[in-house]
Scaffold this active site. Sequence first.
Site, PDB file in Angstrom:
ATOM      1  N   TYR A  95      50.037  42.490  48.894  1.00 21.92           N
ATOM      2  CA  TYR A  95      48.598  42.500  49.187  1.00 21.92           C
ATOM      3  C   TYR A  95      48.362  42.436  50.694  1.00 21.92           C
ATOM      4  O   TYR A  95      47.611  43.236  51.255  1.00 21.92           O
ATOM      5  CB  TYR A  95      47.917  41.325  48.479  1.00 21.92           C
ATOM      6  CG  TYR A  95      46.434  41.213  48.753  1.00 21.92           C
ATOM      7  CD1 TYR A  95      45.513  41.986  48.052  1.00 21.92           C
ATOM      8  CD2 TYR A  95      45.945  40.338  49.741  1.00 21.92           C
ATOM      9  CE1 TYR A  95      44.147  41.888  48.308  1.00 21.92           C
ATOM     10  CE2 TYR A  95      44.594  40.232  50.000  1.00 21.92           C
ATOM     11  CZ  TYR A  95      43.693  41.002  49.281  1.00 21.92           C
ATOM     12  OH  TYR A  95      42.342  40.911  49.540  1.00 21.92           O
ATOM     13  N   SER A 120      41.195  42.064  54.955  1.00 22.80           N
ATOM     14  CA  SER A 120      41.339  40.673  54.533  1.00 22.80           C
ATOM     15  C   SER A 120      41.927  39.895  55.704  1.00 22.80           C
ATOM     16  O   SER A 120      42.584  40.491  56.578  1.00 22.80           O
ATOM     17  CB  SER A 120      42.286  40.606  53.329  1.00 22.80           C
ATOM     18  OG  SER A 120      42.718  39.274  53.117  1.00 22.80           O
TER      19      SER A 120
HETATM   20  N1  LIG Z   1      37.051  37.890  47.140  1.00 17.98           N
HETATM   21  C1  LIG Z   1      37.606  37.538  48.289  1.00 17.98           C
HETATM   22  O1  LIG Z   1      37.679  36.351  48.627  1.00 17.98           O
HETATM   23  C2  LIG Z   1      38.161  38.593  49.214  1.00 17.98           C
HETATM   24  C3  LIG Z   1      38.653  38.186  50.469  1.00 17.98           C
HETATM   25  C4  LIG Z   1      39.164  39.154  51.336  1.00 17.98           C
HETATM   26  C5  LIG Z   1      39.164  40.494  50.954  1.00 17.98           C
HETATM   27  N2  LIG Z   1      38.689  40.854  49.719  1.00 17.98           N
HETATM   28  C6  LIG Z   1      38.690  42.274  49.386  1.00 17.98           C
HETATM   29  O2  LIG Z   1      37.409  42.658  48.923  1.00 17.98           O
HETATM   30  C7  LIG Z   1      37.530  43.751  48.001  1.00 17.98           C
HETATM   31  C8  LIG Z   1      36.804  43.433  46.717  1.00 17.98           C
HETATM   32  O3  LIG Z   1      37.441  42.324  46.127  1.00 17.98           O
HETATM   33  P1  LIG Z   1      36.748  41.409  45.023  1.00 17.98           P
HETATM   34  O4  LIG Z   1      36.991  40.027  45.437  1.00 17.98           O
HETATM   35  O5  LIG Z   1      35.377  41.890  44.728  1.00 17.98           O
HETATM   36  O6  LIG Z   1      37.738  41.708  43.804  1.00 17.98           O
HETATM   37  P2  LIG Z   1      37.476  41.908  42.234  1.00 17.98           P
HETATM   38  O7  LIG Z   1      36.334  41.066  41.792  1.00 17.98           O
HETATM   39  O8  LIG Z   1      38.817  41.730  41.626  1.00 17.98           O
HETATM   40  O9  LIG Z   1      37.038  43.426  42.144  1.00 17.98           O
HETATM   41  C9  LIG Z   1      37.934  44.442  42.450  1.00 17.98           C
HETATM   42  C10 LIG Z   1      37.422  45.740  41.900  1.00 17.98           C
HETATM   43  O10 LIG Z   1      38.444  46.740  42.100  1.00 17.98           O
HETATM   44  C11 LIG Z   1      38.637  47.425  40.882  1.00 17.98           C
HETATM   45  N3  LIG Z   1      39.994  47.922  40.728  1.00 17.98           N
HETATM   46  C12 LIG Z   1      41.153  47.223  40.724  1.00 17.98           C
HETATM   47  N4  LIG Z   1      42.186  48.021  40.453  1.00 17.98           N
HETATM   48  C13 LIG Z   1      41.674  49.267  40.285  1.00 17.98           C
HETATM   49  C14 LIG Z   1      42.240  50.514  39.949  1.00 17.98           C
HETATM   50  N5  LIG Z   1      43.539  50.650  39.708  1.00 17.98           N
HETATM   51  N6  LIG Z   1      41.431  51.592  39.846  1.00 17.98           N
HETATM   52  C15 LIG Z   1      40.101  51.470  40.064  1.00 17.98           C
HETATM   53  N7  LIG Z   1      39.500  50.303  40.365  1.00 17.98           N
HETATM   54  C16 LIG Z   1      40.288  49.212  40.464  1.00 17.98           C
HETATM   55  C17 LIG Z   1      38.352  46.389  39.807  1.00 17.98           C
HETATM   56  O11 LIG Z   1      38.111  47.033  38.569  1.00 17.98           O
HETATM   57  P3  LIG Z   1      38.016  46.194  37.196  1.00 17.98           P
HETATM   58  O12 LIG Z   1      36.748  45.421  37.317  1.00 17.98           O
HETATM   59  O13 LIG Z   1      37.971  47.235  36.178  1.00 17.98           O
HETATM   60  O14 LIG Z   1      39.227  45.309  37.164  1.00 17.98           O
HETATM   61  C18 LIG Z   1      37.157  45.663  40.399  1.00 17.98           C
HETATM   62  O15 LIG Z   1      35.957  46.345  40.089  1.00 17.98           O
HETATM   63  C19 LIG Z   1      39.034  43.973  47.824  1.00 17.98           C
HETATM   64  O16 LIG Z   1      39.441  45.017  48.679  1.00 17.98           O
HETATM   65  C20 LIG Z   1      39.639  42.665  48.267  1.00 17.98           C
HETATM   66  O17 LIG Z   1      40.962  42.818  48.719  1.00 17.98           O
HETATM   67  C21 LIG Z   1      38.186  39.937  48.847  1.00 17.98           C
END
Ligand SMILES: NC(=O)c1ccc[n+]([C@@H]2O[C@H](COP(=O)([O-])OP(=O)(O)OC[C@H]3O[C@@H](n4cnc5c(N)ncnc54)[C@H](OP(=O)(O)O)[C@@H]3O)[C@@H](O)[C@H]2O)c1
Length: 253
Positions: free
Chosen positions: A172, A159
């Site tokens: 985070y 990130s």
């Molecule tokens: N979106 C952004 O703008 C952004 C920016 C920078 C970095 N990122 C990174 O990109 C990655 C994906 O993020 P996203 O935006 O797609 O987030 P998201 O929509 O919140 O999805 C996160 C996923 O991780 C799963 N998860 C969370 N806690 C867990 C646990 N304890 N055990 C197993 N699975 C778990 C969630 O499961 P559930 O669906 O069951 O909750 C969900 O499927 C992350 O590493 C995030 O830090 C995102």
Amino acid sequence: MHSPVIPTDYSPAQDLLQGKVILVTGAGDGIGRAAAESYAAHGATVILLGRTLAKLEAVYDAIEAAGGAQPALFPLDLATASEADYANLAEAMDSTFGHLDGLLHNASLLGERRPIASATWPAWAEVMQVNVNAQFLLSRALLPLLEQAPQASIVFTSSGVGRRGRAYWGAYAVSKFATEGLMQVLADELENTSRIRVNSLNPGATNTAMRRSAYPAETPTVNPAPQDLMPAYLYLMGNDSLGVTGQALNARA
Ligand SMILES: NC(=O)c1ccc[n+]([C@@H]2O[C@H](COP(=O)([O-])OP(=O)(O)OC[C@H]3O[C@@H](n4cnc5c(N)ncnc54)[C@H](OP(=O)(O)O)[C@@H]3O)[C@@H](O)[C@H]2O)c1
């Protein structure tokens, strides 16, 4: 440590991942779901790991409906998983597939958005468990299977706040710095001794549940959809990125 090695005009071949076995964590939603579906659409057999079975089943159904190879489901809560759970996963994968070509560490928790001075220990510890410790445990358990692949790729998800700290991003941000550290140490250890490449990828602001929860006042559609990032996710998993290792990369320019 930013490197422009992902070609901005990268266009993956339709069969880029044909025959590869790839595990995606957090595959039930957001970027992880898009990556799992995209890997399957490019020929991979995907292992869907996540904590909410119903979401994983929906991804499974979508992949089958699109004509992809039958995925495998592995429900696991990374906040509470034990070493034995990871050993069981590795054993199950060994007996079913015998090797692993790709591992996308994608699952993460956002945790509390507040100053360090008032951060609570349970929330801090949970974020570090899911975002850092689980990546170590999963990588360690699966390295023997990755070693069995002709070429393998481990991708950690970073990130912007994992490359430069920012106020109120707390555990985070710290967890993403640790992710970069884990990536660098592992890449360095494996560089001369194995065919496993290891990189980190910062997706950048993306329209997912996590982003909407971090920025509730933002219009969600100002950010790209997860599907828009997939060229970078495919590039790092496929053989076009052979030789790229130890790099902190961005999914978008
Ligand atoms: N979106 C952004 O703008 C952004 C920016 C920078 C970095 N990122 C990174 O990109 C990655 C994906 O993020 P996203 O935006 O797609 O987030 P998201 O929509 O919140 O999805 C996160 C996923 O991780 C799963 N998860 C969370 N806690 C867990 C646990 N304890 N055990 C197993 N699975 C778990 C969630 O499961 P559930 O669906 O069951 O909750 C969900 O499927 C992350 O590493 C995030 O830090 C995102």
